[in-house]
Design a protein around this motif. Structure first.
Motif, mmCIF file in Angstrom:
data_model
loop_
_atom_site.group_PDB
_atom_site.id
_atom_site.type_symbol
_atom_site.label_atom_id
_atom_site.label_comp_id
_atom_site.label_asym_id
_atom_site.label_seq_id
_atom_site.Cartn_x
_atom_site.Cartn_y
_atom_site.Cartn_z
ATOM 1 N N SER A 51 -3.434 26.788 -10.112
ATOM 2 C CA SER A 51 -4.154 27.143 -9.023
ATOM 3 C C SER A 51 -2.935 27.600 -7.903
ATOM 4 O O SER A 51 -3.349 27.577 -6.648
ATOM 5 N N ARG B 232 -4.643 27.980 -2.954
ATOM 6 C CA ARG B 232 -4.388 26.581 -2.392
ATOM 7 C C ARG B 232 -4.973 26.709 -0.749
ATOM 8 O O ARG B 232 -5.172 25.821 -0.395
ATOM 9 N N MET C 55 -8.710 26.021 -1.165
ATOM 10 C CA MET C 55 -8.640 24.861 -1.552
ATOM 11 C C MET C 55 -8.549 23.864 -0.215
ATOM 12 O O MET C 55 -9.543 22.990 0.078
ATOM 13 N N HIS D 96 2.581 23.523 -14.129
ATOM 14 C CA HIS D 96 1.450 23.286 -13.479
ATOM 15 C C HIS D 96 1.033 24.061 -12.438
ATOM 16 O O HIS D 96 0.878 23.503 -11.262
ATOM 17 N N ILE E 185 1.628 18.261 -0.983
ATOM 18 C CA ILE E 185 1.294 19.324 -2.034
ATOM 19 C C ILE E 185 1.025 20.674 -1.251
ATOM 20 O O ILE E 185 1.140 21.640 -1.768
ATOM 21 N N PHE F 79 -7.832 17.391 -3.583
ATOM 22 C CA PHE F 79 -7.190 18.856 -3.317
ATOM 23 C C PHE F 79 -7.024 19.047 -4.792
ATOM 24 O O PHE F 79 -5.927 19.269 -5.223
ATOM 25 N N SER F 80 -8.175 19.090 -5.481
ATOM 26 C CA SER F 80 -8.206 19.507 -7.137
ATOM 27 C C SER F 80 -9.326 19.664 -7.397
ATOM 28 O O SER F 80 -10.449 19.094 -6.782
ATOM 29 N N VAL F 81 -9.651 20.354 -8.599
ATOM 30 C CA VAL F 81 -11.018 20.699 -9.302
ATOM 31 C C VAL F 81 -10.898 19.188 -10.303
ATOM 32 O O VAL F 81 -12.072 18.491 -10.461
ATOM 33 N N GLY F 82 -10.100 18.825 -10.935
ATOM 34 C CA GLY F 82 -9.927 17.875 -11.720
ATOM 35 C C GLY F 82 -9.892 16.384 -10.983
ATOM 36 O O GLY F 82 -9.055 16.469 -10.082
ATOM 37 N N LEU G 210 -10.818 28.008 -7.324
ATOM 38 C CA LEU G 210 -9.542 28.039 -8.090
ATOM 39 C C LEU G 210 -9.882 28.474 -9.554
ATOM 40 O O LEU G 210 -8.961 28.784 -10.271
ATOM 41 N N ARG H 17 -5.337 19.406 -18.924
ATOM 42 C CA ARG H 17 -4.440 18.414 -18.522
ATOM 43 C C ARG H 17 -3.737 18.041 -19.581
ATOM 44 O O ARG H 17 -3.906 18.104 -20.789
ATOM 45 N N ASN I 196 -4.558 14.762 -4.766
ATOM 46 C CA ASN I 196 -4.662 15.735 -5.552
ATOM 47 C C ASN I 196 -4.603 15.507 -7.187
ATOM 48 O O ASN I 196 -4.789 14.482 -7.590
ATOM 49 N N ALA I 197 -3.963 16.579 -7.900
ATOM 50 C CA ALA I 197 -4.203 16.404 -9.497
ATOM 51 C C ALA I 197 -3.163 15.463 -9.723
ATOM 52 O O ALA I 197 -3.227 14.770 -10.967
HETATM 53 C C1 8YV Z 1 -4.313 21.022 -8.848
HETATM 54 C C2 8YV Z 1 -5.568 20.997 -10.777
HETATM 55 O O1 8YV Z 1 -5.273 22.049 -7.885
HETATM 56 O O2 8YV Z 1 -7.197 21.582 -9.560
HETATM 57 C C3 8YV Z 1 -6.705 21.071 -10.328
HETATM 58 O O3 8YV Z 1 -7.378 20.161 -11.123
HETATM 59 O O4 8YV Z 1 -5.063 20.656 -11.839
HETATM 60 C C4 8YV Z 1 -4.393 21.924 -9.952
HETATM 61 O O5 8YV Z 1 -4.356 23.195 -10.069
HETATM 62 C C5 8YV Z 1 -2.991 21.240 -8.014
HETATM 63 O O6 8YV Z 1 -2.305 20.675 -8.694
HETATM 64 C C6 8YV Z 1 -3.214 20.747 -6.609
HETATM 65 O O7 8YV Z 1 -3.655 19.290 -6.908
#
Ligand code: 8YV
Length: 313
Positions: free
Chosen positions: A282, A288, A291, A279, A12, A74-77, A100, A232, A52-53
């Motif tokens: 971020s 990125r 992140m 999607h 990613i 590598f995401s907040v979710g 992000l 989501r 990641n997400a």
């Molecule tokens: C991810 C996202 O950052 O951060 C999140 O939860 O949904 C996205 O912005 C991006 O897809 C990398 O995983």
């Protein structure tokens, strides 16, 4: 740390891949067609996973990695990380909050304006040569409209602040009323939807929030209402959303996420009052990189026995 095995689940971020490669023994999960065999073969080397997400670290992966110590996502979710299993196994988990927030909140406002003012349809109108035949139809004013935010966390709060700058009254739903917040609180999503013009989904995805926007909520928002989803896909009952949009029971939708990404219901493709994004919440160069740097800092902190930067588990 070059002997520490780190599994990156998908390509990613080229920058993140390079930086991980410099510091660790990097295992590129996407390169192997035989995923289970790949994990079995390298299981004793892999002490960290960078998900990641889309591709996180589920129970099956955790069970195949006996040496796993940390998931630095590598995401907040974190809906693609089995947090319960990680807790059971004593596996640390980190994510990438704050860095992000601005991008995702900015994009929510961009989607609101794009849907209400028909930005994408106007662009197509000019490019298609239609302007010569007459003016574009009148659209809908945003400033002053009531924005209802589902989930007043970092991103939801960022959206609220931005919408306030447009003179919008802000209301919200969360599991409990937030102290020292002047926005109107509603104890249910249906009540929030019934009392706002634009409903923005900005909460984490959990078993409790899956399909939190259902037919009842959509009907409460009503035919003048607009749904914006920067959370989501599974937050919204997508089949109900599509039928409401096709049947005119919703005025429009701005969607950056979908239930079955990257697959998007084709019934939405011909709807002028719907804006569809892949999607990209971020998805800026600056964010990125921030992140990726946060993922690296968490891994380095863990393996140097220092406090994690953004611990979740
Ligand atoms: C991810 C996202 O950052 O951060 C999140 O939860 O949904 C996205 O912005 C991006 O897809 C990398 O995983």
């Amino acid at each position: 740390m070059e002997t520490i095995g780190v599994l990156m689940t998908s390509p990613i971020s080229a920058y993140l891949e390079e930086e991980l490669d410099k510091r660790f023994k990097l295992f590129r999960f996407w390169e192997s067609p035989e995923k289970k065999e790949f994990l079995n073969k390298n299981s004793l080397s892999i002490r960290a996973v960078v998900g990641n997400a889309s591709v996180g670290c589920d129970a099956a992966m955790i069970d195949l990695l006996p040496k796993l110590e940390i998931v630095s996502n590598f995401s907040v979710g974190l809906d693609k990380v089995d947090l319960v299993k990680c807790k059971e196994r004593g596996v640390r988990v980190t994510n990438t909050p704050d860095v992000l927030t601005d991008d995702v909140a900015d994009l929510a406002l961009a989607l609101i304006l794009a849907v209400l003012r028909g930005i994408c349809a106007c662009d197509r109108y000019v490019r298609g040569g239609s302007w010569i035949k007459g003016d574009f139809k009148l659209t809908t004013k945003f400033s002053g409209k009531t924005v209802g935010i589902l989930g007043l966390g970092r991103i939801g709060s960022g959206i609220a602040k931005r919408a306030e700058a447009f003179g919008c009254p802000i209301s919200y739903y969360s599991r409990s009323k937030k102290p020292n917040i002047n926005y109107k609180y509603y104890p249910s999503v249906v009540e929030l939807a019934a009392n706002c013009d634009i409903l923005v989904v900005a909460c984490p995805l959990t078993e409790e929030t899956r399909h939190i926007v259902n037919r009842e909520v959509i009907d409460a928002l009503g035919p003048k209402g607009v749904i914006i989803n920067i959370g989501r896909g599974p937050h919204v009952d997508e089949a109900e959303l599509v039928s409401a949009l096709v049947e005119g029971r919703l005025a429009g939708a701005g969607l950056d996420v979908f239930e079955h990404e990257p697959h998007v219901p084709e019934q939405l493709f011909d709807l002028e009052n719907v804006v569809l994004l892949p999607h990209v919440g971020s998805g800026t160069v600056e964010t990125r990189k921030d992140m990726a740097d946060l993922v690296i800092r968490n891994l380095e902190a863990h393996f140097l026995n220092k406090p994690l930067i953004t611990p979740v588990v």
